[in-house]
Design a protein around this motif. Structure first.
Motif, PDB file in Angstrom:
ATOM      1  N   ALA A 120      33.768  27.946  48.216  1.00  0.00           N
ATOM      2  CA  ALA A 120      34.901  27.711  49.113  1.00  0.00           C
ATOM      3  C   ALA A 120      36.066  27.221  48.254  1.00  0.00           C
ATOM      4  CB  ALA A 120      34.535  26.690  50.180  1.00  0.00           C
ATOM      5  N   GLY A 121      36.679  28.152  47.543  1.00  0.00           N
ATOM      6  CA  GLY A 121      37.667  27.816  46.533  1.00  0.00           C
ATOM      7  C   GLY A 121      36.963  27.432  45.239  1.00  0.00           C
ATOM      8  N   SER A 122      37.672  27.527  44.125  1.00  0.00           N
ATOM      9  CA  SER A 122      37.055  27.145  42.857  1.00  0.00           C
ATOM     10  C   SER A 122      36.793  25.652  42.786  1.00  0.00           C
ATOM     11  CB  SER A 122      37.929  27.592  41.680  1.00  0.00           C
ATOM     12  OG  SER A 122      39.240  27.092  41.796  1.00  0.00           O
ATOM     13  N   MET A 123      37.443  24.868  43.657  1.00  0.00           N
ATOM     14  CA  MET A 123      37.185  23.430  43.674  1.00  0.00           C
ATOM     15  C   MET A 123      35.716  23.137  43.995  1.00  0.00           C
ATOM     16  SD  MET A 123      40.609  22.042  45.637  1.00  0.00           S
ATOM     17  CE  MET A 123      40.317  20.299  45.386  1.00  0.00           C
ATOM     18  N   GLU A 124      35.134  23.884  44.924  1.00  0.00           N
ATOM     19  CA  GLU A 124      33.725  23.654  45.237  1.00  0.00           C
ATOM     20  C   GLU A 124      32.844  23.938  44.024  1.00  0.00           C
ATOM     21  OE1 GLU A 124      30.229  24.819  48.431  1.00  0.00           O
ATOM     22  OE2 GLU A 124      31.784  26.301  48.009  1.00  0.00           O
ATOM     23  N   LEU A 125      33.171  24.986  43.287  1.00  0.00           N
ATOM     24  CA  LEU A 125      32.377  25.339  42.112  1.00  0.00           C
ATOM     25  C   LEU A 125      32.525  24.287  41.018  1.00  0.00           C
ATOM     26  CD1 LEU A 125      33.228  29.158  42.025  1.00  0.00           C
ATOM     27  CD2 LEU A 125      31.158  28.073  42.935  1.00  0.00           C
ATOM     28  N   ILE A 126      33.727  23.760  40.826  1.00  0.00           N
ATOM     29  CA  ILE A 126      33.936  22.703  39.827  1.00  0.00           C
ATOM     30  C   ILE A 126      33.121  21.469  40.191  1.00  0.00           C
ATOM     31  CG2 ILE A 126      35.644  21.069  38.914  1.00  0.00           C
ATOM     32  CD1 ILE A 126      37.709  23.362  39.135  1.00  0.00           C
ATOM     33  N   GLY A 127      33.183  21.057  41.465  1.00  0.00           N
ATOM     34  CA  GLY A 127      32.445  19.880  41.884  1.00  0.00           C
ATOM     35  C   GLY A 127      30.955  20.044  41.705  1.00  0.00           C
ATOM     36  N   ALA A 128      30.421  21.209  42.068  1.00  0.00           N
ATOM     37  CA  ALA A 128      28.987  21.444  41.936  1.00  0.00           C
ATOM     38  C   ALA A 128      28.570  21.488  40.475  1.00  0.00           C
ATOM     39  CB  ALA A 128      28.607  22.747  42.640  1.00  0.00           C
TER      40      ALA A 128
END
Length: 356
Positions: A81-89
């Motif tokens: 859900a946006g690259s922000m979700e991938l960064i956080g994970a």
């Protein structure tokens, strides 16, 4: 009294852009100046008929479109859900208390927030002349370093590191340090992304991208990335299994396949950006060469930058202050419609006389 865990209590909320008052033109959020592909809009509308069902948790159609367009193995692609979700994970999966996440002085601020969420320390190195320096990153590696984040092209600097330097960085990092290359603005960078994409096959590198910029789908919230199999397997444990809506998946897949529309957005944005940068430089500003859909504007001082911001707001234009990025003397201007950028340049121009 109910208390949060210590790491959360110590955090400040992630600061979004000030959207100002109704009727103002926002040049603050790096959104596209142009609309999404008509094919994407049609696909999203059609997908709404299935709104009663959960979205595909494996993003089959979207991954296939990305794989075809970029010539990459479908199995390496994960969506968020946006690259922000991938960064956080990513950070939660591979860093925790006692670990370090290494970035650059003016790197994407959400990386620092995500590190705090995981209880890890976020460490940065300077960016001389507003550019990422590979030697400084390599010199900052310690036994505690777990991930290295490089935003390329950079946000908010707009500058791009040559692919050869990214390859040199990866070659110099320890094998147990994960390199994350955030290419949210990659479509605006004329460099061939293949050499960087190919690093993923080593098993120690991740490359992130988004549909929010060049594909004009910021509201759809779709990011994607290339992940080594072992890294991707750990990521899937942390991603919401229904993280990207069905309509968003359909829109993104159609947008990815409409390459001509995306390239048109990039070309039109670059043309407006070139004129805007030329106007600023004519007024005396030293603007770093941008490879993005925005421009960083350094002023003579923080006070002058604030005065320019007030003048822009009076003229109905919102730019973004860069104090949070360690650049209080600068504003960042998203490239918008040509008329808005000409108006912004006219308002900013008189402040160039204060630059030594």
């Amino acid at each position: 009294m109910i208390r949060p865990v210590a790491a959360v209590a110590a955090m400040a909320p992630y600061a979004l852009a000030d959207l100002g008052e109704a009727g103002m033109v926002s040049l603050a959020q790096n959104e596209s100046a142009f609309g999404p592909s008509p094919r994407a809009l049609e696909a999203g509308q059609a997908a709404l008929a299935s709104a009663a069902l959960y979205p595909d948790p494996d993003w089959h159609a979207l991954r296939q479109a990305i794989a075809e367009m970029h010539g990459q193995p479908r199995e390496r692609i994960l969506c968020g859900a946006g690259s922000m979700e991938l960064i956080g994970a990513l950070i939660r999966a591979f860093a925790g208390p006692g670990d370090e996440v290494l970035g650059t002085a003016h790197g994407y601020l959400f990386t620092a927030i995500a590190s705090q969420q995981a209880g890890a320390s976020y460490v940065t190195v300077p960016e001389p002349n507003l550019r990422v320096d590979v030697d400084l990153l390599l010199a900052a590696i310690t036994r505690r370093t777990k991930l290295v984040f490089v935003c390329n092209p950079g946000n908010p600097t707009g500058t791009a590191l040559p692919n050869a330097e990214l390859l040199r960085l990866r070659a110099g990092l320890p094998a147990d340090v994960l390199l994350v290359v955030d290419q949210a603005y990659g479509e605006f960078d004329p460099q061939d992304p293949t050499p960087v994409f190919d690093l993923v096959a080593r098993g120690d590198t991740v490359v992130l991208r988004t549909f929010s910029k060049a594909y004009a789908l910021a509201s759809a919230r779709v990011g994607w990335g290339l992940f080594p199999e072992t890294v991707g397997g750990e990521m899937r444990k942390l991603l919401n299994p229904n993280n990207v809506s069905g309509a968003s998946q359909a829109m993104a897949a159609a947008a990815m396949r409409d390459r001509a529309h995306m390239q048109g957005i990039v070309a039109r944005t670059a043309a407006i950006r070139t004129e805007f940068v030329a106007d600023l430089r004519l007024a005396g500003f030293s603007v770093p060469e941008p490879s993005t859909n925005f421009v960083l504007i350094p002023f003579a001082s923080e006070e002058v930058a604030r005065a320019a911001d007030r003048a822009l707001r009076s003229g109905g234009l919102l730019l973004r202050g860069m104090g949070g990025y360690g650049l209080p003397h600068a504003l960042r201007a998203t490239i918008g419609a040509a008329e808005a950028m000409r108006r912004a340049a006219r308002i900013i121009a008189p402040f160039g006389k204060d630059i030594p």
